[in-house]
Design an enzyme around this catalytic site. Sequence first.
Site, PDB file in Angstrom:
ATOM      1  N   SER A 300       0.808  -1.208   0.000  1.00  0.00           N
ATOM      2  CA  SER A 300       0.000   0.000   0.000  1.00  0.00           C
ATOM      3  C   SER A 300       0.848   1.267   0.000  1.00  0.00           C
ATOM      4  O   SER A 300       1.441   1.620  -1.008  1.00  0.00           O
ATOM      5  CB  SER A 300      -0.963  -0.028   1.181  1.00  0.00           C
ATOM      6  OG  SER A 300      -1.982   0.928   1.031  1.00  0.00           O
ATOM      7  N   ASP A 311       9.203   5.375 -10.939  1.00  0.00           N
ATOM      8  CA  ASP A 311       8.710   5.976 -12.178  1.00  0.00           C
ATOM      9  C   ASP A 311       9.366   7.329 -12.471  1.00  0.00           C
ATOM     10  O   ASP A 311       9.552   7.700 -13.633  1.00  0.00           O
ATOM     11  CB  ASP A 311       7.191   6.166 -12.108  1.00  0.00           C
ATOM     12  CG  ASP A 311       6.431   4.872 -12.365  1.00  0.00           C
ATOM     13  OD1 ASP A 311       7.091   3.821 -12.527  1.00  0.00           O
ATOM     14  OD2 ASP A 311       5.186   4.910 -12.403  1.00  0.00           O
ATOM     15  N   LYS A 325      -0.885  -4.299  -3.219  1.00  0.00           N
ATOM     16  CA  LYS A 325      -2.129  -3.744  -2.677  1.00  0.00           C
ATOM     17  C   LYS A 325      -2.349  -2.373  -3.296  1.00  0.00           C
ATOM     18  O   LYS A 325      -1.719  -1.405  -2.914  1.00  0.00           O
ATOM     19  CB  LYS A 325      -2.022  -3.664  -1.157  1.00  0.00           C
ATOM     20  CG  LYS A 325      -3.060  -2.798  -0.495  1.00  0.00           C
ATOM     21  CD  LYS A 325      -4.422  -3.450  -0.501  1.00  0.00           C
ATOM     22  CE  LYS A 325      -5.391  -2.656   0.342  1.00  0.00           C
ATOM     23  NZ  LYS A 325      -5.461  -1.239   0.016  1.00  0.00           N
TER      24      LYS A 325
END
Length: 449
Positions: A300, A311, A325
Amino acid sequence: MKFAPLLRASMLVSAVALLPTATAGLAAVDARSGPQFGKLLAIYQLVKENYVDQVSDDKLLKGAIDGMLASLDPHSTYLDGPSLQRIETMIDGNYTGLGLSVVEEDGAVKVVSPFKGSPAEKAGIKAGDFITHLDGTLYFERDLDEAVAKMRGAAGTSIRLTIFRTGRDEPFDVTVTRGVIELEPVTSELRGDVGVISVNEFSRDVGKDVNIAINSLKAQVAKTPQGKLAGLVLDLRSNPGGSLDEAVALSDLFLDKGDIVSQRGRVASENQFYRAESMFKGDAIKGMPMIVLIDAGSASASEIVAGALQDQHRAVIMGERSFGKGSVQSLIGLDKTSAVKLTTARYFTPSGHSVQEGGIDPDIRVPQLSDPDAKARAERAVRESDLRGHLINEASLDDKELETDKKDDPRFTATPEELKKQGIKDFQLHYAVQTLDRTAGRPALAARK
């Protein structure tokens, strides 16, 4: 305020928003559902009149609510009494007990992770262990709250846990002395000229605490011959998640532009974008090489941070594939003693990647060679994609694509015994620090923009 548990099949990994509720805000019941409500009432009356024992209304109604939410996904659930108090304990951050995060899995009590420095960790309890007995009493197909209450107790008292561990032939007993558990969300240390910051959970002020830890490490290394940090390791292993706001804050600490995470739900109000420079200005370690460590227990909020830094090419992600998650839960208060935790959105990394099911893949996959049981436990590690009723990734991932991390890497062949002789207790962290030492001053692991 947002924080995380994974309750029942998971008292652990959720980014949770605390929301008010009002009767006027509840969705109107579809008129076509009338017959189904009639059937529910008829069954309730049959049970009340004919069941072999008398059953209270509270038990029947709670069972109906639990069943309704359990049919949705593993993270939607009803909270009251001990389960709601347990979340409050997580927020407060201290209690007396063993220092374990546990879940119920197929009727058994499973250890998600022992808190660092806790009595459980010092006694050798590991993530993935199953607790079968407490002081000789079998705990199977029983309320998880009952087991948690049994493990809690006054500091200085002891409890005997019977442990089943994957890779061991037989269960074994461990006696643990309870202590005062003061959860430390952020810890740090200097290894040579490399800073190591461990984030154990995303509770209040984690972003601020990591910033303080960075400044402390800089001050420490300034007194050494090296004079300055060669790099930073951000350790998010076995971090089950927590506050979405703090995940954004921690990511923003190292980013000076671009998106951090977005969330999208069925309701337009759940669609949000979180961007850099919203909580911290600039990069706290501008230009410094950085590695983020993750594993199957990183979930999470941890995945939000790892995904954002990966990224945005700000850090190299190292370790093992994360939990997977990728959904957001809203905590909706019903009254002072109860609430509903409901999945209301999915979240996406800056590139638009959903971590649901697949998780975050490390740039460099490094096994935990120093743990003799790690390989066996990794092969049977439970992730989001293994939970019954989990949300499906919109990209329809193939199960075979999710199993590649179970294959051996020929580069890593050292045995736990060999590493122990070298004084290496944590191979993944050792490898990360060693990598930063080798690449100090080179652009490969620095901010790549």
